[in-house]
Design a protein around this motif. Structure first.
Motif, PDB file in Angstrom:
ATOM      1  N   ARG A 118      10.986  14.310   7.071  1.00 42.97           N
ATOM      2  CA  ARG A 118      11.221  13.996   5.652  1.00 42.97           C
ATOM      3  C   ARG A 118      10.588  15.041   4.741  1.00 42.97           C
ATOM      4  NH1 ARG A 118       9.742   7.592   5.590  1.00 42.97           N
ATOM      5  NH2 ARG A 118      11.234   6.997   7.200  1.00 42.97           N
ATOM      6  N   TYR A 119       9.603  15.749   5.265  1.00 39.69           N
ATOM      7  CA  TYR A 119       8.889  16.746   4.471  1.00 39.69           C
ATOM      8  C   TYR A 119       9.318  18.171   4.797  1.00 39.69           C
ATOM      9  CZ  TYR A 119       6.213  12.752   3.125  1.00 39.69           C
ATOM     10  OH  TYR A 119       5.863  11.526   2.623  1.00 39.69           O
ATOM     11  N   THR A 142      -0.548  13.497  -5.506  1.00 39.70           N
ATOM     12  CA  THR A 142       0.712  13.380  -4.781  1.00 39.70           C
ATOM     13  C   THR A 142       0.751  14.361  -3.622  1.00 39.70           C
ATOM     14  OG1 THR A 142       1.856  12.700  -6.783  1.00 39.70           O
ATOM     15  CG2 THR A 142       3.229  13.515  -5.016  1.00 39.70           C
ATOM     16  N   LEU A 158      -1.264  13.042  -0.820  1.00 40.48           N
ATOM     17  CA  LEU A 158      -0.562  11.961  -0.122  1.00 40.48           C
ATOM     18  C   LEU A 158       0.477  12.517   0.842  1.00 40.48           C
ATOM     19  CD1 LEU A 158       0.041   9.258  -2.877  1.00 40.48           C
ATOM     20  CD2 LEU A 158      -1.480   9.123  -0.904  1.00 40.48           C
ATOM     21  N   GLU A 159       1.206  13.532   0.408  1.00 36.13           N
ATOM     22  CA  GLU A 159       2.248  14.103   1.260  1.00 36.13           C
ATOM     23  C   GLU A 159       1.645  14.744   2.511  1.00 36.13           C
ATOM     24  OE1 GLU A 159       3.994  16.495  -1.791  1.00 36.13           O
ATOM     25  OE2 GLU A 159       5.548  15.011  -2.192  1.00 36.13           O
ATOM     26  N   VAL A 191      -0.413  11.865   9.535  1.00 33.00           N
ATOM     27  CA  VAL A 191      -0.158  10.575  10.195  1.00 33.00           C
ATOM     28  C   VAL A 191       1.057  10.686  11.113  1.00 33.00           C
ATOM     29  CG1 VAL A 191       0.611   8.193   9.772  1.00 33.00           C
ATOM     30  CG2 VAL A 191      -1.265   9.154   8.444  1.00 33.00           C
ATOM     31  N   ALA A 192       2.107  11.360  10.646  1.00 35.37           N
ATOM     32  CA  ALA A 192       3.315  11.541  11.467  1.00 35.37           C
ATOM     33  C   ALA A 192       2.994  12.330  12.733  1.00 35.37           C
ATOM     34  CB  ALA A 192       4.405  12.237  10.656  1.00 35.37           C
ATOM     35  N   ASP A 200      -1.221  14.068   3.835  1.00 31.07           N
ATOM     36  CA  ASP A 200      -1.795  12.996   4.646  1.00 31.07           C
ATOM     37  C   ASP A 200      -0.710  12.281   5.452  1.00 31.07           C
ATOM     38  OD1 ASP A 200      -4.358  13.549   3.793  1.00 31.07           O
ATOM     39  OD2 ASP A 200      -4.404  11.955   2.291  1.00 31.07           O
ATOM     40  N   THR A 201       0.451  12.094   4.866  1.00 28.49           N
ATOM     41  CA  THR A 201       1.564  11.462   5.576  1.00 28.49           C
ATOM     42  C   THR A 201       2.029  12.341   6.727  1.00 28.49           C
ATOM     43  OG1 THR A 201       2.254  10.375   3.534  1.00 28.49           O
ATOM     44  CG2 THR A 201       3.867  10.464   5.307  1.00 28.49           C
ATOM     45  N   VAL A 202       2.047  13.651   6.527  1.00 27.77           N
ATOM     46  CA  VAL A 202       2.420  14.589   7.587  1.00 27.77           C
ATOM     47  C   VAL A 202       1.417  14.498   8.741  1.00 27.77           C
ATOM     48  CG1 VAL A 202       2.579  17.057   8.144  1.00 27.77           C
ATOM     49  CG2 VAL A 202       3.739  16.153   6.125  1.00 27.77           C
ATOM     50  N   LEU A 247       9.605  10.776  10.514  1.00 24.86           N
ATOM     51  CA  LEU A 247       8.744  10.763   9.331  1.00 24.86           C
ATOM     52  C   LEU A 247       8.332  12.191   8.970  1.00 24.86           C
ATOM     53  CD1 LEU A 247       7.062   9.313   7.168  1.00 24.86           C
ATOM     54  CD2 LEU A 247       5.269   9.006   8.885  1.00 24.86           C
TER      55      LEU A 247
END
Length: 129
Positions: free
Chosen positions: A42-43, A20, A23-24, A30-31, A26-28, A39
């Motif tokens: 959100r973190y 998890t 994933l977080e 990508v943002a 990695d999403t950062v 996006l």
């Protein structure tokens, strides 16, 4: 048998929490690559320290979103983010890369820390190259 099942459950939960966190972060990344501040925000933790070339301060989540959005737009928008390194230190994950904008390149460092079952972005540093 109970100890064996307990060990399996513990191992599974540790692996899932590590996954998890990946994933977080990695999403950062990508943002950042797309310049998607909503996006990214959100973190954000409740307080986020942001170091820009001209100013460093600690901001609330909503203020941090505005500061990053202004930084991106004042530099002509984000072209790309190139991940150079990622790691972990004392339970905190960090990412180092280069943010490319229309007006220049910035060495970027992000620090995320786990709170509960989620990682939160606590610090962002942008240093002009």
């Amino acid at each position: 048998m109970k100890k064996f099942i307990g060990l399996i459950l513990l191992t599974t939960s540790i692996l899932l929490s590590s996954f998890t966190g990946t994933l977080e972060i990695d999403t950062v990344v990508v943002a950042l690559k797309s310049g998607n501040v909503s996006l990214l925000s959100r973190y954000f933790d409740s307080r986020v320290e942001i170091a820009l070339p001209e100013k460093t301060d600690s901001y609330s989540r909503s203020q941090a979103e505005m500061v990053v959005k202004d930084f991106f737009s004042s530099n002509g928008g984000v072209k790309n983010f190139e991940l150079k390194h990622r790691g972990e230190n004392n339970g905190a994950n960090y990412v180092i890369g280069v943010l490319s904008t229309s007006n220049g390149r910035y060495r970027t460092t992000l620090f995320m820390k786990v709170k509960g079952d989620k990682q939160f972005l606590q610090e962002m540093r942008f240093q002009q190259e």
